[in-house]
Write a protein that holds these residues in place. Sequence first.
Motif: not given
Lengths: 455, 455
Positions: A12-13, A40-43, A51-60, A2-8
Amino acid sequence: MINQLKELLSEEQVSINETILEQHSQDESYHDVAKPDVVVFPKTTEEVSRILQYANTHKIPVVPFGRGSSLEGHIIPYDNGITIDFSLMDKIIAIQPEDLLVVVQPGVTRTQLNQALKQHGLFFSVDPGADATLGGMVATNASGTTAVRYGVMRDQVRDLEVVLADGTVIHTGSLAAKSASGYHLNGLFTGSEGTLGCFTELTLRVYGIPEFETAARATFNTVEEAVEAVTSVLQVGIPIARVELVDEESIRQVNAHNETSFAEKPTLFLEFHGNEAGLAQDVAFTTELMQDAGCTEIIFETDTAARNQLWTARHNLAYSYIHSHKGKKMMVTDVCVPISELAHAIHHAREQLTKYQLAGGLLGHVGDGNFHALVMVDMKNTDEVARANALNEAIVEYALSKNGTCTGEHGVGVGKQKYQRKEHGAAYDVMASIKQTLDPNNIMNPGKIIKVDPV
Amino acid sequence: MINQLKELLSEEQVSINETILEQHSQDESYHDVAKPDVVVFPKTTEEVSRILQYANTHKIPVVPFGRGSSLEGHIIPYDNGITIDFSLMDKIIAIQPEDLLVVVQPGVTRTQLNQALKQHGLFFSVDPGADATLGGMVATNASGTTAVRYGVMRDQVRDLEVVLADGTVIHTGSLAAKSASGYHLNGLFTGSEGTLGCFTELTLRVYGIPEFETAARATFNTVEEAVEAVTSVLQVGIPIARVELVDEESIRQVNAHNETSFAEKPTLFLEFHGNEAGLAQDVAFTTELMQDAGCTEIIFETDTAARNQLWTARHNLAYSYIHSHKGKKMMVTDVCVPISELAHAIHHAREQLTKYQLAGGLLGHVGDGNFHALVMVDMKNTDEVARANALNEAIVEYALSKNGTCTGEHGVGVGKQKYQRKEHGAAYDVMASIKQTLDPNNIMNPGKIIKVDPV
């Protein structure tokens, strides 16, 4: 995470609010629900890529989400993970009347687009029952009542901006109306249900609003006669814009929930688009063909109000079933067969409803050979659920035995996954190899369309 | 290899006859020729599968061959190997009027099919200049004059039987008119130019012959005015069946080789399909729009003979250029741009012809934004060849700068290979990865569309 996504993105997204998670745990189908870990609510495209780079790296696992109006559990995150909600990417970027093109973000809905197109004398043709997002409609290759004339979603896609599993951004097409360059990625990504990437921008084809429209309602004694009538109309090449079959049971539902008193018999709802003189001739010829096939009554509605009443009743049919069966969930079969097999297939479906003691309506886009059995199921009644599943299976098996498809327009999701190998045979391995190549970690909407064995 | 192939097939289905090899060393383009080591003539899917299994095991390049009418060197075997000639697989397997479908072998030509369809009141819509085989037309995603109304080859493909590089046989679709099941392999294989597999059976869409047809010839003072006229016609939604632009230079060519004396000015050839009353209204409205755009003369031809003369003249244009320039080869550019850019693009192409001191005609399927510069080149004159190449390049670069495509209908072959990365960007890597996955030994028409680095 969650924190990493908030950083990316930004604070509020990113949401783990229980209501939000719940909203993203279900679509409009009867399939089991499951919550994502986070929504997550990207703009921007760039944010989706991050988001996808992050998810792919961590296989989420990642599930793209439009409005949740899918009918086969497409957006239910059975492996949890991240749901990407595209509701903040809802801008109409450009309307290009000269090119008959629009550029939109994936969160734009079809009625939002049509509202904006009206002042340009244009319209977007594809009309599934729900007011889905255009991103979702591309993802499922949606269609609806106008496919017989204007084609399905795939026919409208000129270009897609897609973020791949590893965050790479590609364009699948160009602005050219036709192309013989490269492999047809527009077609491959349309209907890929979020399993190959996320759409961040869509370039779609639109049409000039026809000069003239006429609608009609034609009543028959049997479904077979109605289908025969449609076959004749198509074969002589009358460019009919819509031709919908609604069976007796569904007409009763229509009358109960609308201010209509249509004859409670198998009925065709028809629409014609064109110029006034041409339509007059089409209408006269169609009437003749309908009567030859056994039509007992055909009523034309040229004024807009009556036409709208007709189509609103048709479009709201599924919702009126839902509203009149509180506490039940809707199961809709969705096979498509060659037209020459359609009458038999509908007859077979009616037999199955009787056999499995299920109340349900039959309706369909008969110009394409696509029809639905619409059954309301009490999900707490395990026997009823089992009978509904058996019905669905029998209808699918019948369609496949006639070289048809298990889904004409709703898509595979989880509901039709089990039929993929049977329908596609060795081609299923080709599809699986493409999935494997483009999403080696199987993070993109895992379990939908292609079942990848866990590594 | 020859002996092994003879064992897999039969003695007379394998040829190393010098004339046969020569016939399979060239298409109708200006590209360098190259001979295969051997030409095989399979009669069944199973034989094709055996050939590919053998070739794949021994890593021998394979080129599928229809009639050799391609225009970008598609069938030239630059790496030698085996050319599979499909001329013995030329049966029409089924005509299903009720489903508006035909099932054919890949060696059937489009005129052969139309001949057979006539008695059923049906026709096949796609009409490239050449009488190509339908297998070849699927391979290149061919189109022609009717695409603006009926779509390109890809729009007609319902199912393909494909033999993959390793000999596996798959079906890419079904008989259903629409489907949301699996990935869209029909679209992926159509236009794959033999780089992903060989087609052994095609299920294609056909149409009812329209009740009424009208053709017209409209003369303008400038190309810009002609394009403006077409844009208006499309925008108001008149369902025009054909709209071809032929420039002054090409009209001179038409008059020189046909019994015509058309005004030597930019001209639109138009055709309308529909019912009689509707066409009358379409024709009246079109005439108005044409005149608004500056049309100086518009002449309608309703009788079949006059209509045929018009379209024969248009279809034979390329061949009449060839016949009047003995010893030269034809180079045809083939870009497609958004309609809003078309007038500029044609103007730019004319400027380039002048700049590079090349005589050539401009013509095109303007309803799709697709146009050709047709240049006759003396291949022994290295300076002329260089100028022609520079012209082609300038026209392609211009189209790409406007978000168009380097090839609207002729395909990539070897001629447009060098533009693939520029046009598709990161999507080119996606295409290359698909090629790599489905043909790991790069035996299928190597060097076409995707350049695979030698291992």
